[in-house]
Design a protein around this motif. Structure first.
Motif, PDB file in Angstrom:
ATOM      1  N   ALA A  41     -21.015   0.290   0.647  1.00  0.00           N
ATOM      2  CA  ALA A  41     -22.029   1.349   0.642  1.00  0.00           C
ATOM      3  C   ALA A  41     -21.430   2.678   0.195  1.00  0.00           C
ATOM      4  CB  ALA A  41     -22.643   1.487   2.037  1.00  0.00           C
ATOM      5  N   VAL A  42     -20.171   2.920   0.566  1.00  0.00           N
ATOM      6  CA  VAL A  42     -19.500   4.150   0.144  1.00  0.00           C
ATOM      7  C   VAL A  42     -19.283   4.129  -1.361  1.00  0.00           C
ATOM      8  CG1 VAL A  42     -17.361   5.476   0.320  1.00  0.00           C
ATOM      9  CG2 VAL A  42     -18.382   4.485   2.367  1.00  0.00           C
ATOM     10  N   GLU A  43     -18.883   2.989  -1.877  1.00  0.00           N
ATOM     11  CA  GLU A  43     -18.648   2.886  -3.316  1.00  0.00           C
ATOM     12  C   GLU A  43     -19.951   3.043  -4.093  1.00  0.00           C
ATOM     13  OE1 GLU A  43     -18.053   0.867  -7.206  1.00  0.00           O
ATOM     14  OE2 GLU A  43     -19.340   0.186  -5.560  1.00  0.00           O
ATOM     15  N   ARG A  44     -21.033   2.485  -3.573  1.00  0.00           N
ATOM     16  CA  ARG A  44     -22.333   2.633  -4.241  1.00  0.00           C
ATOM     17  C   ARG A  44     -22.801   4.084  -4.222  1.00  0.00           C
ATOM     18  NH1 ARG A  44     -23.691  -2.026  -1.261  1.00  0.00           N
ATOM     19  NH2 ARG A  44     -24.972  -0.759   0.138  1.00  0.00           N
ATOM     20  N   ALA A  45     -22.464   4.815  -3.161  1.00  0.00           N
ATOM     21  CA  ALA A  45     -22.870   6.216  -3.068  1.00  0.00           C
ATOM     22  C   ALA A  45     -22.108   7.095  -4.045  1.00  0.00           C
ATOM     23  CB  ALA A  45     -22.671   6.729  -1.639  1.00  0.00           C
ATOM     24  N   GLY A  46     -21.007   6.565  -4.580  1.00  0.00           N
ATOM     25  CA  GLY A  46     -20.249   7.332  -5.562  1.00  0.00           C
ATOM     26  C   GLY A  46     -18.823   7.576  -5.138  1.00  0.00           C
ATOM     27  N   LEU A  47     -17.899   6.815  -5.723  1.00  0.00           N
ATOM     28  CA  LEU A  47     -16.484   6.994  -5.453  1.00  0.00           C
ATOM     29  C   LEU A  47     -15.737   6.730  -6.753  1.00  0.00           C
ATOM     30  CD1 LEU A  47     -14.365   7.549  -3.208  1.00  0.00           C
ATOM     31  CD2 LEU A  47     -14.112   5.068  -2.998  1.00  0.00           C
ATOM     32  N   SER A  48     -15.048   7.719  -7.275  1.00  0.00           N
ATOM     33  CA  SER A  48     -14.403   7.582  -8.573  1.00  0.00           C
ATOM     34  C   SER A  48     -13.021   8.217  -8.560  1.00  0.00           C
ATOM     35  CB  SER A  48     -15.262   8.224  -9.667  1.00  0.00           C
ATOM     36  OG  SER A  48     -15.509   9.596  -9.367  1.00  0.00           O
ATOM     37  N   ARG A  49     -12.307   8.009  -9.662  1.00  0.00           N
ATOM     38  CA  ARG A  49     -10.957   8.531  -9.800  1.00  0.00           C
ATOM     39  C   ARG A  49     -10.934  10.047  -9.598  1.00  0.00           C
ATOM     40  NH1 ARG A  49      -6.109   7.267 -12.443  1.00  0.00           N
ATOM     41  NH2 ARG A  49      -5.053   9.081 -13.362  1.00  0.00           N
ATOM     42  N   GLY A  50      -9.960  10.524  -8.830  1.00  0.00           N
ATOM     43  CA  GLY A  50      -9.816  11.946  -8.576  1.00  0.00           C
ATOM     44  C   GLY A  50     -10.488  12.428  -7.311  1.00  0.00           C
ATOM     45  N   ASP A  51     -11.312  11.588  -6.666  1.00  0.00           N
ATOM     46  CA  ASP A  51     -11.982  11.997  -5.425  1.00  0.00           C
ATOM     47  C   ASP A  51     -10.976  12.064  -4.277  1.00  0.00           C
ATOM     48  OD1 ASP A  51     -14.389  12.162  -6.693  1.00  0.00           O
ATOM     49  OD2 ASP A  51     -15.129  10.218  -6.010  1.00  0.00           O
ATOM     50  N   GLY A  52     -11.142  13.055  -3.415  1.00  0.00           N
ATOM     51  CA  GLY A  52     -10.299  13.171  -2.240  1.00  0.00           C
ATOM     52  C   GLY A  52     -10.840  12.318  -1.101  1.00  0.00           C
ATOM     53  N   VAL A  53      -9.955  11.633  -0.396  1.00  0.00           N
ATOM     54  CA  VAL A  53     -10.364  10.761   0.700  1.00  0.00           C
ATOM     55  C   VAL A  53      -9.440  10.968   1.894  1.00  0.00           C
ATOM     56  CG1 VAL A  53     -11.347   9.015  -0.835  1.00  0.00           C
ATOM     57  CG2 VAL A  53      -8.949   8.843  -0.147  1.00  0.00           C
ATOM     58  N   ARG A  54      -9.874  10.479   3.048  1.00  0.00           N
ATOM     59  CA  ARG A  54      -9.056  10.473   4.262  1.00  0.00           C
ATOM     60  C   ARG A  54      -8.798   9.032   4.653  1.00  0.00           C
ATOM     61  NH1 ARG A  54     -11.069  13.291   9.198  1.00  0.00           N
ATOM     62  NH2 ARG A  54      -8.878  13.739   9.621  1.00  0.00           N
ATOM     63  N   LEU A  55      -7.574   8.757   5.011  1.00  0.00           N
ATOM     64  CA  LEU A  55      -7.189   7.416   5.434  1.00  0.00           C
ATOM     65  C   LEU A  55      -6.601   7.470   6.840  1.00  0.00           C
ATOM     66  CD1 LEU A  55      -5.333   6.193   2.198  1.00  0.00           C
ATOM     67  CD2 LEU A  55      -7.760   5.957   2.766  1.00  0.00           C
ATOM     68  N   THR A  56      -6.772   6.389   7.576  1.00  0.00           N
ATOM     69  CA  THR A  56      -6.127   6.248   8.877  1.00  0.00           C
ATOM     70  C   THR A  56      -4.830   5.472   8.674  1.00  0.00           C
ATOM     71  OG1 THR A  56      -8.290   6.163   9.956  1.00  0.00           O
ATOM     72  CG2 THR A  56      -6.397   5.456  11.243  1.00  0.00           C
ATOM     73  N   ARG A  57      -3.727   6.039   9.116  1.00  0.00           N
ATOM     74  CA  ARG A  57      -2.427   5.381   8.957  1.00  0.00           C
ATOM     75  C   ARG A  57      -1.943   4.860  10.307  1.00  0.00           C
ATOM     76  NH1 ARG A  57       3.142   6.148   9.298  1.00  0.00           N
ATOM     77  NH2 ARG A  57       4.347   5.321   7.520  1.00  0.00           N
ATOM     78  N   PHE A  58      -1.798   3.544  10.391  1.00  0.00           N
ATOM     79  CA  PHE A  58      -1.261   2.905  11.590  1.00  0.00           C
ATOM     80  C   PHE A  58       0.236   2.696  11.378  1.00  0.00           C
ATOM     81  CE2 PHE A  58      -5.703   1.823  11.278  1.00  0.00           C
ATOM     82  CZ  PHE A  58      -6.167   1.962  12.578  1.00  0.00           C
ATOM     83  N   PRO A  59       1.065   3.120  12.301  1.00  0.00           N
ATOM     84  CA  PRO A  59       2.523   3.096  12.089  1.00  0.00           C
ATOM     85  C   PRO A  59       3.074   1.678  11.996  1.00  0.00           C
ATOM     86  CG  PRO A  59       2.014   3.584  14.380  1.00  0.00           C
ATOM     87  CD  PRO A  59       0.707   3.576  13.648  1.00  0.00           C
ATOM     88  N   PRO A  60       4.261   1.539  11.435  1.00  0.00           N
ATOM     89  CA  PRO A  60       4.891   0.211  11.369  1.00  0.00           C
ATOM     90  C   PRO A  60       5.083  -0.369  12.770  1.00  0.00           C
ATOM     91  CG  PRO A  60       6.047   1.790   9.975  1.00  0.00           C
ATOM     92  CD  PRO A  60       5.081   2.583  10.800  1.00  0.00           C
ATOM     93  N   ALA A  61       4.943  -1.696  12.872  1.00  0.00           N
ATOM     94  CA  ALA A  61       5.096  -2.366  14.166  1.00  0.00           C
ATOM     95  C   ALA A  61       5.575  -3.786  13.947  1.00  0.00           C
ATOM     96  CB  ALA A  61       3.772  -2.371  14.939  1.00  0.00           C
ATOM     97  N   ASP A  62       6.503  -4.241  14.788  1.00  0.00           N
ATOM     98  CA  ASP A  62       7.026  -5.614  14.737  1.00  0.00           C
ATOM     99  C   ASP A  62       7.540  -5.977  13.355  1.00  0.00           C
ATOM    100  OD1 ASP A  62       6.258  -5.893  17.408  1.00  0.00           O
ATOM    101  OD2 ASP A  62       4.250  -6.607  16.845  1.00  0.00           O
ATOM    102  N   GLY A  63       8.223  -5.042  12.736  1.00  0.00           N
ATOM    103  CA  GLY A  63       8.799  -5.318  11.438  1.00  0.00           C
ATOM    104  C   GLY A  63       7.828  -5.259  10.282  1.00  0.00           C
TER     105      GLY A  63
END
Length: 437
Positions: free
Chosen positions: A137-159
């Motif tokens: 649904a996000v991609e259909r609403a419009g997502l293209s090269r150069g757009d700024g996004v926020r990501l959730t980063r989960f730290p490394p665990a168990d190798g």
């Protein structure tokens, strides 16, 4: 006319001129009020301040109000900003999260993957390119090269390496620009008062973030939390934005009276309608993660705080209107001042009620559209949780306004009339017949 003849009734223009040249009127300032009035108002404000401070001390949350399990659950998890470099589509097998409205799970669905370069200045993972699944649904609403996004980063665990997940679009820059433009516009138009109003907003957000939210998480009574916080916010905000005057004190007393009315209406309405707040995803998450005031208590507190802005608007407007009428015609008694002020108040009430309804209708528009797609009767739509919550919010705030406007107008009329000087009283014949009824 002779010495013993009756003096002609003054006209409004003459009264305004006399107010401007014959006497020193400062639009409701303390210099216009008698010492007795100032003493009474000072005592009332002092009582409000003492009760508010006592409430803050009694309800102030402990140093750690957030349950420890939440801190452990999200330990090391951070949000990072990034820029989309490319997107791609593929056909994937449907899962339970892709369930359709009729309850069936499609065999195949379209999967969207975005390659995102994490901003170099990010707290973790800066500069690396990662692949994340993006809701279709996000991609259909419009997502293209150069757009700024926020990501959730989960730290490394168990190798295993760090894992990134889609969070949202990045809005930091446009929101910052919008906030700066707003602040500049307010200061440019309202000048020092605008700057003071912005300072009041900062105090309000500080109070909500440092007191209201932690107190609710700690399980404090939501009504007491809302009333104490609102009293503290409005006392600081009103005097900071409008100065320490009798007019401002009038507006403060009217706002506090409206606040009590809002709290009573909201307490009854939320209990009678059984609002749980579980219709939204945030409410369900709060219900699982906290054991504090409960989601219904959060809704109740939110309704009370949401009415502050409107209450402040009508009370300061009514107080200002009555004092302006008094300054233009200082001979008017409290009855005539109240009548003139209420003519303004009725118009103000109608427009404010429209404003409240439109604001909440706009917020509930997606829900209303979904109900229309489901072809549910209007009666079912109104009593559904999401719409009922907005409806209760609207009716509670509007009901408190109906009581607040005449109360504030009456207090302002009494105070303004009591501030007349001896010269003002001898200049009138007591008929006030020249002012339209």
């Amino acid at each position: 006319m002779g010495r013993h003849g009756a003096a002609p009734p003054p006209d409004p223009a003459g009264a305004a001129a006399a107010a401007g040249h014959g006497h020193s009127h400062s639009h409701g300032g303390p210099a216009n009020a008698s010492r007795g009035v100032v003493a009474v108002l000072g005592g009332l404000v002092a009582l409000v301040v003492v009760l508010t401070v006592a409430g803050l001390v009694a309800l102030w949350p402990p140093a750690v109000a957030v349950p420890a399990v939440i801190g452990d659950l999200y330990d090391g998890v951070v949000f990072v900003e990034g820029t989309v470099e490319s997107t791609s589509r593929a056909t994937c097998e449907g899962t339970s999260s892709d369930r359709l409205l009729d309850g069936t799970i499609p065999q195949t669905v379209t999967c969207v993957t975005a390659k995102v370069r994490v901003d170099p200045g990010a707290s973790a993972g800066g500069g690396e390119v990662v692949s994340v699944a993006v809701p279709s649904a996000v991609e259909r609403a419009g997502l293209s090269r150069g757009d700024g996004v926020r990501l959730t980063r989960f730290p490394p665990a168990d190798g295993q390496p760090a894992v990134y997940a889609w969070a949202d679009r990045s809005r930091r820059t446009p929101l910052t620009v919008l906030a700066v433009v707003f602040a500049l516009a307010v200061v440019a138009v309202a000048r020092l008062k605008g700057l003071a109003a912005l300072g009041g907003l900062a105090v309000a957000y500080l109070a909500i973030g440092s007191f209201v939210v932690p107190a609710l998480l700690a399980g404090s009574d939501p009504v007491l939390v809302a009333v104490v916080a609102s009293s503290a916010i409005m006392t600081v905000l009103l005097y900071l934005a409008h100065g320490v005057t009798v007019k401002t004190t009038t507006a403060l007393l009217g706002t506090l009276a409206g606040l009590v009315a809002t709290a009573l209406f909201a307490w009854w309405a939320t209990a009678a309608t059984g609002l749980t707040g579980l219709d939204a995803e945030e409410g369900q998450a709060l219900s699982q993660l906290t054991t504090g005031a409960g989601i219904s208590g959060v809704i109740l507190c939110g309704i009370i705080i949401a009415g502050l802005g409107v209450l402040n608007d009508v009370t300061i407007s009514q107080a200002s209107a009555v004092w302006e009428i008094h300054d233009a015609a200082p001979h008017l008694g409290p009855g005539r001042l109240f009548s003139a002020g209420m003519r303004i108040g009725r118009d103000h009430l109608a427009s404010v009620v429209y404003t409240i309804v439109f604001v909440y209708a706009g917020a509930a528009l997606p829900t209303l559209m979904l109900q229309a797609l489901y072809q549910r009767p209007v009666g079912d739509v109104v009593v559904s949780g999401a719409v009922a919550e907005e409806l209760v919010r609207t009716l509670v705030t509007s009901s408190s306004l109906v009581l607040t406007i005449p109360l504030t107008t009456a207090v302002a009329a009494l105070l303004a009339a009591s501030s007349r000087t001896a010269a003002d009283r001898t200049a009138v014949d007591g008929t006030d017949a020249h002012l339209p009824a």
